[in-house]
Design an enzyme around this catalytic site. Structure first.
Site, PDB file in Angstrom:
ATOM      1  N   SER A 107       0.739  -1.275  -0.007  1.00  0.00           N
ATOM      2  CA  SER A 107       0.118  -0.097   0.029  1.00  0.00           C
ATOM      3  C   SER A 107       0.887   1.054  -0.049  1.00  0.00           C
ATOM      4  O   SER A 107       1.955   1.086   0.153  1.00  0.00           O
ATOM      5  CB  SER A 107      -0.982   0.088   1.284  1.00  0.00           C
ATOM      6  OG  SER A 107      -1.671   1.286   1.438  1.00  0.00           O
TER       7      SER A 107
ATOM      8  N   LYS B  90       1.654  -2.778   6.557  1.00  0.00           N
ATOM      9  CA  LYS B  90       2.053  -2.777   5.226  1.00  0.00           C
ATOM     10  C   LYS B  90       3.666  -2.321   5.128  1.00  0.00           C
ATOM     11  O   LYS B  90       4.345  -2.963   4.258  1.00  0.00           O
ATOM     12  CB  LYS B  90       1.347  -1.688   4.572  1.00  0.00           C
ATOM     13  CG  LYS B  90       0.030  -2.196   4.505  1.00  0.00           C
ATOM     14  CD  LYS B  90      -0.299  -3.525   3.673  1.00  0.00           C
ATOM     15  CE  LYS B  90      -1.667  -3.789   3.598  1.00  0.00           C
ATOM     16  NZ  LYS B  90      -1.969  -5.162   2.684  1.00  0.00           N
TER      17      LYS B  90
ATOM     18  N   TYR C 181      -2.487  -0.455  10.851  1.00  0.00           N
ATOM     19  CA  TYR C 181      -2.412  -0.780   9.205  1.00  0.00           C
ATOM     20  C   TYR C 181      -1.035  -0.575   8.699  1.00  0.00           C
ATOM     21  O   TYR C 181      -0.421  -1.336   7.997  1.00  0.00           O
ATOM     22  CB  TYR C 181      -3.634  -0.033   8.652  1.00  0.00           C
ATOM     23  CG  TYR C 181      -3.706  -0.515   7.178  1.00  0.00           C
ATOM     24  CD1 TYR C 181      -4.423  -1.507   6.455  1.00  0.00           C
ATOM     25  CD2 TYR C 181      -3.364   0.544   6.282  1.00  0.00           C
ATOM     26  CE1 TYR C 181      -4.315  -1.952   5.320  1.00  0.00           C
ATOM     27  CE2 TYR C 181      -3.443   0.320   4.915  1.00  0.00           C
ATOM     28  CZ  TYR C 181      -4.003  -1.245   4.483  1.00  0.00           C
ATOM     29  OH  TYR C 181      -4.077  -1.051   2.849  1.00  0.00           O
TER      30      TYR C 181
END
Length: 259
Positions: free
Chosen positions: A142, A159, A155
């Site tokens: 991402s 990533k 999150y």
């Protein structure tokens, strides 16, 4: 760029970006194995792909469970006659202030986004080596693998981890002719971003839709990303034109994060 005759497995392949990748790789000539948690969504995805002429099998599995990932790859190879391309696409999001992230929340997101990718790398590499296949491992990272964002700390940490695993695995598996890369989308119009936007509204008091619009407003190309935008790039990573690339986590976001 043809991958005609290859077998590709896509985790989280029943909807969104995963389904778009499956559709594109099928159009490129690959046989498709879809892995997801929802049997109903898998059935719908299988129907779509089959009607388009693809050879497809579906496997209900949880990528957080190492044994299920290894079994899924074996099933795909047995049902489709080989195994060439691993797409570690499955992932979940979480919106939470850093100060409020709980142990359970951290464990849950790392189980799917980090362990799920690691198990996929391990299982794919083991099968490639056993079969003597110069395979490709491609994982979902991402823009959050390149830049930390407020409210998305857990999150982002997952990533960044995918980006690190991609580099390490590329170096370890290169002697066997296995390449390892990742794709880094930005703001994609999927259910995940609907959930992110809703959660931002709950936590910050912003209007529903405001967070999505704010992020999209920073995109140089002036629009949100579609699943097909991502799938088109993954198609290149899956094909022979990318054979000399490994260890890279490439940003494809319409112009948001510049690396």
């Amino acid at each position: 760029m043809s991958i005609d005759g290859k077998v590709a497995l896509i985790t989280g392949g029943a909807r969104g970006i995963g389904l778009a990748i499956a559709q594109r790789l099928a159009a490129d000539g690959a046989s498709i194995a879809l892995v997801d948690l929802s049997a109903d969504q898998l059935a719908d995805a299988e129907n779509q792909l089959s009607q388009a002429g693809a050879k497809v099998c579906t496997i209900t599995a949880n990528v957080a469970d190492r044994s299920q990932v290894f079994a899924a790859i074996d099933t795909a190879a047995e049902q489709l006659g080989g195994f060439d391309i691993m797409i570690n696409n499955a992932g979940i999001a979480q919106v939470q202030p850093i100060a409020e992230i709980t142990e359970d929340e951290m464990d849950k997101i790392h189980a799917v986004n980090v362990k799920g990718v690691l198990w996929g790398m391990q299982a794919a590499a083991a099968r490639f080596k056993a079969d003597g296949t110069r395979g490709k491992i491609i994982s979902a990272a991402s823009i959050a693998a390149h830049e930390g964002y407020p409210m998305l700390g857990a999150y982002c940490s997952t990533k960044f981890a995918v980006r690190s695993l991609t580099q390490s695995a590329a170096k370890e598996f290169a002697p066997d002719g296995i390449t390892v890369n990742a794709y880094c989308p930005g703001v994609v119009g999927t259910d995940m971003w609907t959930e992110i936007d809703q959660r931002f509204a709950e936590v910050t008091g912003a209007k529903v839709g405001a967070t999505f619009d704010e992020f999209v407003g920073s995109i140089a190309l002036g629009r949100s990303q579609t699943p097909s935008d991502v799938a088109n790039f993954v198609s290149w990573l899956a094909g022979p034109d990318s054979d000399y690339m490994t260890g890279q986590s490439v940003v494809i976001d319409g112009g948001m994060v510049y690396r």
